[in-house]
Design a protein around this motif. Structure first.
Motif, PDB file in Angstrom:
ATOM      1  N   UNK A  43      86.479  20.423  83.157  1.00 58.33           N
ATOM      2  CA  UNK A  43      87.236  21.002  82.301  1.00 58.33           C
ATOM      3  C   UNK A  43      86.054  22.110  81.441  1.00 58.33           C
ATOM      4  N   UNK A  44      86.972  23.030  81.395  1.00 63.46           N
ATOM      5  CA  UNK A  44      86.432  24.708  81.840  1.00 63.46           C
ATOM      6  C   UNK A  44      87.054  25.496  80.715  1.00 63.46           C
ATOM      7  N   UNK A  45      86.555  26.752  79.834  1.00 60.02           N
ATOM      8  CA  UNK A  45      87.566  28.001  79.310  1.00 60.02           C
ATOM      9  C   UNK A  45      87.976  28.441  80.959  1.00 60.02           C
ATOM     10  N   UNK A  46      89.010  29.683  80.956  1.00 60.48           N
ATOM     11  CA  UNK A  46      89.186  29.945  81.723  1.00 60.48           C
ATOM     12  C   UNK A  46      88.445  31.221  82.586  1.00 60.48           C
ATOM     13  N   UNK A  47      87.523  31.445  81.287  1.00 58.15           N
ATOM     14  CA  UNK A  47      86.226  33.227  82.066  1.00 58.15           C
ATOM     15  C   UNK A  47      85.247  32.150  82.534  1.00 58.15           C
ATOM     16  N   UNK A  48      85.243  30.636  82.861  1.00 60.14           N
ATOM     17  CA  UNK A  48      84.874  30.317  83.696  1.00 60.14           C
ATOM     18  C   UNK A  48      84.854  29.924  85.166  1.00 60.14           C
ATOM     19  N   UNK A  49      86.442  29.787  85.356  1.00 62.93           N
ATOM     20  CA  UNK A  49      86.859  30.348  86.736  1.00 62.93           C
ATOM     21  C   UNK A  49      86.471  30.267  87.813  1.00 62.93           C
ATOM     22  N   UNK A  50      85.899  31.893  87.286  1.00 60.57           N
ATOM     23  CA  UNK A  50      84.940  33.124  88.035  1.00 60.57           C
ATOM     24  C   UNK A  50      83.458  32.580  88.866  1.00 60.57           C
ATOM     25  N   UNK A  51      83.085  31.676  87.674  1.00 64.01           N
ATOM     26  CA  UNK A  51      82.199  31.211  88.333  1.00 64.01           C
ATOM     27  C   UNK A  51      82.274  30.128  88.953  1.00 64.01           C
ATOM     28  N   UNK A  52      83.347  29.741  89.019  1.00 61.37           N
ATOM     29  CA  UNK A  52      83.928  28.542  90.470  1.00 61.37           C
ATOM     30  C   UNK A  52      83.885  28.580  91.450  1.00 61.37           C
TER      31      UNK A  52
END
Length: 374
Positions: free
Chosen positions: A70-79
């Protein structure tokens, strides 16, 4: 849609392990997760979203069963890196289910740091070859069952899927309360810092409520906001922004006002900043052991020895503070030291219900701040 229906579908799919970084838009999901499993064998709150993807991969390799991330969409960059070079079906073909809070959804009012990310969220998932399904208030349990039928098929091919959750898309009656026994609030700490630093000191504050409280502290004093760079996005990178400034403004002190969740998210930055030999760099960590801005779920901060960590990373002067007197003592000692400083201040969890947001735009903040740096 009731979050309990989502958990039933995930469990029927074989998901028994959950990891990620909390998001306020996923509060119903995160609170239910904490209520069911806490933090332990079934649930790990990761340092960042990429680390969560790696943890999910390890779980799959050991068990043959997928995990939910689970994540905020801003965290997609980290993934992005582990999604592309680890999980993808052209590499190790590791199935995983991403549950993503959709901040900045087009047509829905949100803060500036979420606007562009919200615009490209679905396009980015397409680019990553991650099939997605949108969860909104009107999504029915029949819709959800149909989504999970497709997810099961994608998993059989070693692919990843995402549930993109709109504002209000998930609901629950579960209400979790997060607290600690610290005596000072984060806002009190911010006010003490503002009142006990110099006129030409420079400030970089981390994303979340700390920056909002710094903005309001300046408003209350009629000081303007040119001294402060409010890092409204880019969680975990405030220290590198501050370091970049400190390297160019060696005749002025630069304060990085950081949070424990942000520090843990990109902890390698401590080593880079601490070993750079910056005598004008003051890294001040407000530690409440929680991702408080996005709901209050715990970090591992309360299990860490920050003074030892700061020393190992090269910071030359290290102070700790649990109350007003100890914080004032640390701030006053800064005038008589040489070398970089790291101050750890314990804070309780919570903020004023009426806490506002910056009324200036990021662009206006940048322009005024750069003028102050001149």
């Amino acid at each position: 849609m009731r979050v309990e229906a989502l958990f039933r579908e995930m469990e029927q799919l074989g998901i028994r392990f959950y990891t990620g970084v909390p998001d306020s838009q996923l509060k119903a999901f995160c609170d239910t997760l904490m209520n069911r499993y806490g933090v332990g064998e079934r649930h790990v709150i990761a340092a960042n979203e990429g680390a969560a993807a790696g943890l999910a991969a390890g779980h799959y390799l050991a068990t043959g069963t997928p995990a939910a991330v689970y994540m905020q969409n801003s965290g997609i960059g980290n993934a992005v890196n582990p999604i592309c070079s680890l999980l993808n079906d052209k590499v190790y073909a590791v199935p995983a289910l991403f549950i993503i809070g959709w901040r900045g959804e087009p047509g829905v009012h949100d803060e500036p740091q979420h606007i562009f990310q919200g615009e490209i969220t679905l396009e980015l998932l397409d680019c990553l070859n991650v099939r997605y399904f949108v969860i909104e208030k009107e999504t029915s349990e029949e819709d959800l069952k149909a989504y999970f039928s497709e997810i099961r098929r994608e998993f059989s091919l070693g692919r990843q899927c995402a549930l993109v959750v709109k504002k209000g898309g998930l609901s629950t009656d579960v209400k979790m309360e997060y607290k600690n026994d610290a005596v000072m609030s984060r806002e009190e700490i911010v006010h003490l810092i503002v009142d006990n630093t110099k006129e030409d000191d420079i400030f970089v504050s981390t994303t979340g409520k700390l920056s909002r409280e710094l903005f309001e502290a300046r408003e209350a004093r009629g000081q303007g906001h040119s001294k402060d760079f409010l890092t409204v996005g880019s969680m975990g990178h405030a220290s590198m922004i501050a370091m970049g400034i400190a390297r160019e403004k060696k005749d002025r002190r630069v304060f990085c006002l950081d949070g424990d969740g942000a520090v843990i998210m990109h902890m390698g930055s401590l080593a880079v900043a601490g070993t750079d030999g910056l005598g004008n760099f003051v890294h001040l960590l407000v530690d409440n052991g929680a991702h408080e801005t996005v709901g209050g779920l715990p970090t591992v901060g309360n299990k860490l020895d920050y003074p030892l960590l700061a020393k190992a990373c090269g910071y030359e002067n290290i102070f700790t503070a649990k109350d007003k007197e100890e914080l004032l003592s640390a701030l006053h000692k800064l005038d008589g030291i040489e070398g970089s400083a790291f101050i750890i201040v314990k804070a309780n969890i919570g903020a004023r219900a009426e806490l506002g947001r910056p009324t200036t735009t990021p662009s206006e903040n940048k322009e005024a701040f750069m003028e102050f740096l001149k």
